[in-house]
Design an enzyme around this catalytic site. Structure first.
Site, PDB file in Angstrom:
ATOM      1  N   GLY A 145       0.795  -1.221   0.000  1.00 12.41           N
ATOM      2  CA  GLY A 145       0.000   0.000   0.000  1.00 12.41           C
ATOM      3  C   GLY A 145       0.823   1.264   0.000  1.00 12.41           C
ATOM      4  O   GLY A 145       0.693   2.085   0.909  1.00 12.41           O
ATOM      5  N   ASP A 146       1.653   1.427  -0.980  1.00 13.88           N
ATOM      6  CA  ASP A 146       2.475   2.623  -1.131  1.00 13.88           C
ATOM      7  C   ASP A 146       3.469   2.849  -0.004  1.00 13.88           C
ATOM      8  O   ASP A 146       3.816   3.974   0.319  1.00 13.88           O
ATOM      9  CB  ASP A 146       1.603   3.876  -1.315  1.00 13.88           C
ATOM     10  CG  ASP A 146       1.081   3.984  -2.730  1.00 13.88           C
ATOM     11  OD1 ASP A 146       1.673   3.325  -3.598  1.00 13.88           O
ATOM     12  OD2 ASP A 146       0.097   4.691  -2.944  1.00 13.88           O
ATOM     13  N   GLY A 147       3.883   1.770   0.592  1.00 18.31           N
ATOM     14  CA  GLY A 147       5.028   1.862   1.493  1.00 18.31           C
ATOM     15  C   GLY A 147       6.265   1.611   0.648  1.00 18.31           C
ATOM     16  O   GLY A 147       6.175   1.120  -0.476  1.00 18.31           O
TER      17      GLY A 147
END
Lengths: 347, 635
Positions: free
Chosen positions: B251-253
């Site tokens: 998740g967009d880490g």
């Protein structure tokens, strides 16, 4: 699942659970609306319809009736079509020209031949309808024209003339009043009629109509014709339909609770300021919802008590709310005074 | 490079229509509806029977230099109006003129330009190039490329990439990305940290960030070069590998190399200016910047003033933090004191020092003592806080691909290639397909080609280097033509079963740093009026437990938790209430008794309630309505 395991725990906040269970899917509802075949271009579904139901609107935006025919007629398209055409209302101005003759104190009604033929209206039908609407005034039929002469000529003839003409504008010549358009629809070999506008009372009386199979989306009308229990069922059905159409799964029991709450005291009342929430017991509970000042002022004038029975009230005051764990109390039976030393202690 | 020009404007209208061929009739009282209204700089000049022909003729005159080239003509056929504009403030952009499907920029002219015989100004004078303003553009059909020209076209773009604005022109390969991502990339580029001004050391901006080692991007655009943005770079070339890593880049880490950070990757500092002024008060009193003495009202203790010099101002390079005072200041009392019998008593002073905001820390970068516009002494203090990337800091590429650090991994634990290269950042592959940022991948390839070939690469929209260029170069240098490489797990040393896409991408550090946002509270300040917790990070406030959250707890039946959130952890108070009349009572400390002020009884109970409720009853009483609290023993 057994019956006992599907029971809800005592003192559960079923109202909040129902509100959340209905409200959350409501946020996901698309504004996309589905179409009923044939009749009325745009029957509200989805959120607008949901709001309509919950607000207990007197007349829905687009009232619709569905009518089934008596068993022997239900498979015959001709019968259905006939019924449908009988049902569609025709108003006087649609088939006739209404002319006022102010000088002679007369109203002339002239049949529009082409339109009348198309709608299946005959002169005597017009005459009948006019008679019904204006009563005992003098009528004179001559061919295609009908002239009305006022009974008492001395009494403000002009004003009365106008009154009559306005009445005539709405005079029903044929069909059921309020029904605008009726369409025959085939479903599994059976024909039924869907019409815009609703007037159950009159439809039931019609020939060939199966009175137990008439349905309208006008909840208030159902309440008036069939009573409060029918209205409750209508609320449940309409709501369930809306949710289902949107593909949202809501447990029927939440809807049942809502319908029960709306119909509990014998008349359909809306959720919100003018209904359920406006009739809460506590002053503070009502004041916390809407129209704060109104409720506080009224309570001050009438020296109202708030017995702190509701959830909101207790939160305002800062007490444990009487729901769930806050409702459970531990009690102890005081030991009976010992009569004799022998008596055994209870349990 | 062509230019977009904002008109300086000719105040006197050079285009007053005088020529007989374009005769405009003076306005009559009644005018035929078919006549076109002609406006010059917004003023109605008159009417003409044929608006479109007058527009065409005037344009022709502009191209033959009879009319000034700054004139723009717009014919609105819908409202039948003709606007001639010569005034200032119009944004204009040059286009190549097309007539009857043919460009006026013929190969012969082009050759002369190449040889230097013709300049841009010549082309404008010759009517080969003309500037359009926003209005005249509405009358034009402009082709992007010369090949696209049809007989309907009136112009074509001098350079296709100029259809983008300044911000978008700096992004590489926007034509390979989806439009929403370009929008996002543009707005994020404005949040990037870099070297915003070379004189930052002498500036006292209230807040600014400086990146320690900004780099020029390996893949840039024509406009980037034209604007010479490499002199004020805002980003660094990260080696990016695309693969999932243990859920730390879900998740967009992103997973970032700890060692790279230690070597200065993404390192920046925040510069913050605090200021205070010696204010003048009515009555001739004045603030004084000094080290406050213990007799000052509100003295904060010796500890707080430990960084102050003799003059009451911190000395540079001291490491301050917490609520340390950086400028000691005392003010005259708010109210005038009584004058005692023995003449004027020495006035008590009020403490009004400037201190660092709670939770912040840094090093005093520089101190400036100057004069405010009002003439008072003004002290400005610049505090520098190093901001080393940490978990939660935000980074973004120039393709709208943003992410926060989810894990910082030492280099020895990072995956590595057989050449010994380990990525600086590991991007999750799920960030790519749904967002359709193919430009990001192309930039990776371009970055790699740049690194391998030792040459900067061009990602200008519509005309930049192509995938094939890169593939060829990579192949020639013994790399996979698609940019994929075998990597080895840094922890196990095992070869990762699939080839990974890896290469340098220009990443920007965005100024959303956790250290400026992190906030917790377990106890803290309350509001004066309601006794409820304060709101907001700056006031060390709590997080609101709102209505809907409350509903959830009620729905769950957790009454005790509701009570705890809304009462015990908020504005709980104990008030004395009269059992007899329901009025609030008070405690008489002299007689040591509770007393009801209304009925005088001493039959009083202490009652627990929310302070907000106490206030409500007070307000109701102020309206001459008496709310009684009727008490009953708990059943």
């Amino acid at each position: 699942m057994t019956k006992s395991s599907s029971k809800i725990n005592p003192y559960s906040a079923v109202g909040i659970l129902a509100a959340q269970s209905l409200g959350e899917p409501g946020t996901q509802m698309t504004m996309r609306t589905f179409h009923y075949a044939g009749v009325a271009e745009h029957v509200p579904t989805g959120l607008p319809r949901l709001i309509e139901i919950v607000d207990a609107k007197k007349v829905p935006k687009k009232p619709i009736v569905e009518i089934k025919l008596k068993k022997k007629h239900s498979t015959k398209e001709k019968d259905a079509a006939k019924l449908a055409s009988e049902m569609e209302s025709v108003l006087l101005p649609e088939t006739a020209i209404i002319q006022e003759n102010l000088a002679k104190g007369k109203i002339m009604i002239k049949l529009r031949k082409e339109e009348a033929k198309l709608l299946g209206v005959k002169m005597d039908m017009v005459k009948e309808s006019v008679k019904k609407t204006i009563g005992a005034n003098k009528l004179e039929a001559r061919g295609d024209t009908l002239s009305i002469k006022l009974k008492a000529e001395k009494e403000k003839p002009l004003k009365d003339l106008r009154k009559i003409t306005t009445k005539l504008q709405k005079a029903l010549v044929k069909g059921v009043s309020g029904i605008k358009r009726a369409v025959v629809i085939k479903n599994k070999g059976e024909y039924f009629i869907r019409a815009s506008g609703s007037n159950i009372k009159d439809i039931i009386k019609m020939e060939n109509v199966e009175p137990s199979q008439v349905y309208t989306n006008n909840i208030i009308e159902i309440e008036k014709t069939f009573g409060i229990e029918a209205a409750r069922n209508a609320i449940v059905r309409e709501m369930h339909n809306v949710m289902e159409l949107q593909g949202l799964a809501v447990d029927i029991r939440h809807i049942l609770l809502l319908a029960d709450a709306m119909t509990a005291d014998g008349k359909v009342k809306p959720i919100g300021r003018h209904g359920l929430s406006g009739e809460k017991a506590g002053v503070m509970g009502r004041a916390a919802f809407e129209e704060t000042i109104k409720h506080l002022v009224h309570a001050s004038i009438t020296a109202e008590d708030d017995h702190l029975t509701g959830v909101t009230e207790n939160i305002i005051v800062g007490q444990t709310i009487p729901i769930g764990t806050g409702r459970i109390k531990l009690g102890m039976k005081a030991a009976k005074p010992k009569k004799k030393a022998k008596s055994k202690p209870k349990k | 490079m062509e230019r977009v020009i904002i008109m300086a404007g000719k105040m006197k209208s050079p285009a007053k229509p005088k020529a007989s061929s374009t005769k405009v009739q003076k306005a009559k009282k009644t005018e035929k509806k078919s006549n076109t209204a002609v406006y010059l700089n917004g003023n109605l000049m008159g009417f003409h029977p044929d608006g479109s022909s007058i527009a065409a003729r005037m344009r022709e005159k502009r191209r033959t230099n009879e009319l000034n080239y700054e004139t723009n003509i717009f014919h609105n056929s819908r409202t039948n109006e003709l606007f001639i504009n010569t005034d200032r403030g119009r944004v204009r952009k040059p286009y190549v003129v097309v007539e009857e499907g043919k460009s006026r920029l013929t190969p012969e002219i082009l050759e002369k330009v190449r040889s230097g015989a013709l300049s841009w100004e010549h082309l404008v004078k010759m009517g080969v190039i003309e500037y359009l303003d926003a209005e005249e553009e509405e009358n034009s059909l402009i082709a992007l490329n010369e090949e696209d020209i049809t007989p309907d076209h009136t112009h074509f773009e001098v350079l296709p990439s100029t259809i983008f604005g300044v911000t978008a022109s700096v992004l590489p390969y926007p034509e390979h990305n989806s439009a929403p991502r370009i929008t996002m990339a543009c707005s994020m580029a404005k949040q990037s940290l870099g070297l915003y001004a070379v004189n930052f050391n002498h500036r006292f901006d209230t807040r600014s960030y400086i990146m320690y080692y900004p780099q020029e991007p390996l893949v840039s655009t024509d406009l980037y070069k034209t604007l010479q943005l490499k002199k004020k770079a805002a980003g660094q070339n990260f080696v990016v590998a695309i693969t999932a890593y243990e859920g730390y880049n879900m998740g967009d880490g992103t997973v970032v190399s700890r060692s790279a950070i230690d070597r200065g990757l993404g390192r920046a500092m925040m510069l913050k200016t605090y200021e205070t002024e010696e204010r003048l008060y009515p009555g001739g009193q004045k603030d004084k910047i000094e080290v406050p003495t213990p007799d000052v009202v509100g003295y904060r203790g010796e500890e707080s003033y430990r960084f102050l010099d003799e003059d009451g101002i911190v000395y540079p390079e001291s490491r301050v933090g917490g609520k340390d005072v950086i400028v000691g200041k005392t003010s005259p009392p708010r109210f005038l004191e009584e004058i005692s019998v023995f003449g004027v008593v020495e006035e008590k002073k009020r403490e009004s020092s400037l201190s660092l905001k709670s939770g912040e820390k840094g090093i005093i970068d520089s101190v400036m003592v100057t004069e405010a516009p009002s003439g008072n002494r003004l002290v400005k203090i610049k505090v520098r806080s190093p901001k080393i990337p940490e978990v939660g800091d935000k980074f973004a590429s120039r393709h709208g691909q943003k992410g926060v650090i989810g894990l910082m991994l030492k280099q020895e634990d990072m995956p590595f290639t057989s050449d010994g290269i380990s990525p600086d950042l590991i991007l999750n592959p799920h960030a790519i397909p749904s967002r359709m940022t193919a430009g990001h991948l192309l930039e990776t390839l371009g970055g790699k080609a740049a690194a391998v070939g030792g040459m900067l690469r061009d990602g200008t929209p519509f005309s930049g280097d192509t995938e094939d260029d890169y593939a060829e170069l990579l192949k020639k240098n013994g790399f996979d033509e698609h940019g994929e490489e075998w990597l080895y797990d840094g922890i196990t040393g095992k070869k990762i079963k699939v080839k990974l896409f890896i290469g340098p991408v220009y990443y920007q550090r965005l100024h959303h740093l956790v250290s400026n946002k992190m906030h917790v509270r377990s106890r803290g300040p309350v509001q004066m009026l309601t006794l409820q917790p304060t709101e907001g990070r700056a006031r060390e406030g709590g997080l609101r437990f709102g209505e809907m959250e409350r509903d959830c707890l009620i729905g769950y039946g957790a009454s005790m938790v509701v009570r705890e959130r809304l009462l015990e952890e908020s504005d709980k108070t104990i008030q004395l209430v009269c059992n007899n009349c329901g009025m609030f009572a008070y405690h008489d400390y002299v007689k040591n008794k509770d007393v009801c002020p209304l009925c005088g009884t001493e039959d009083i109970s202490p009652i627990e309630m929310s302070y907000a409720f106490k206030l409500l009853l007070g307000e109701i009483r102020s309206l001459f309505v008496f709310p009684r609290i009727v008490l009953r023993d708990k059943a």
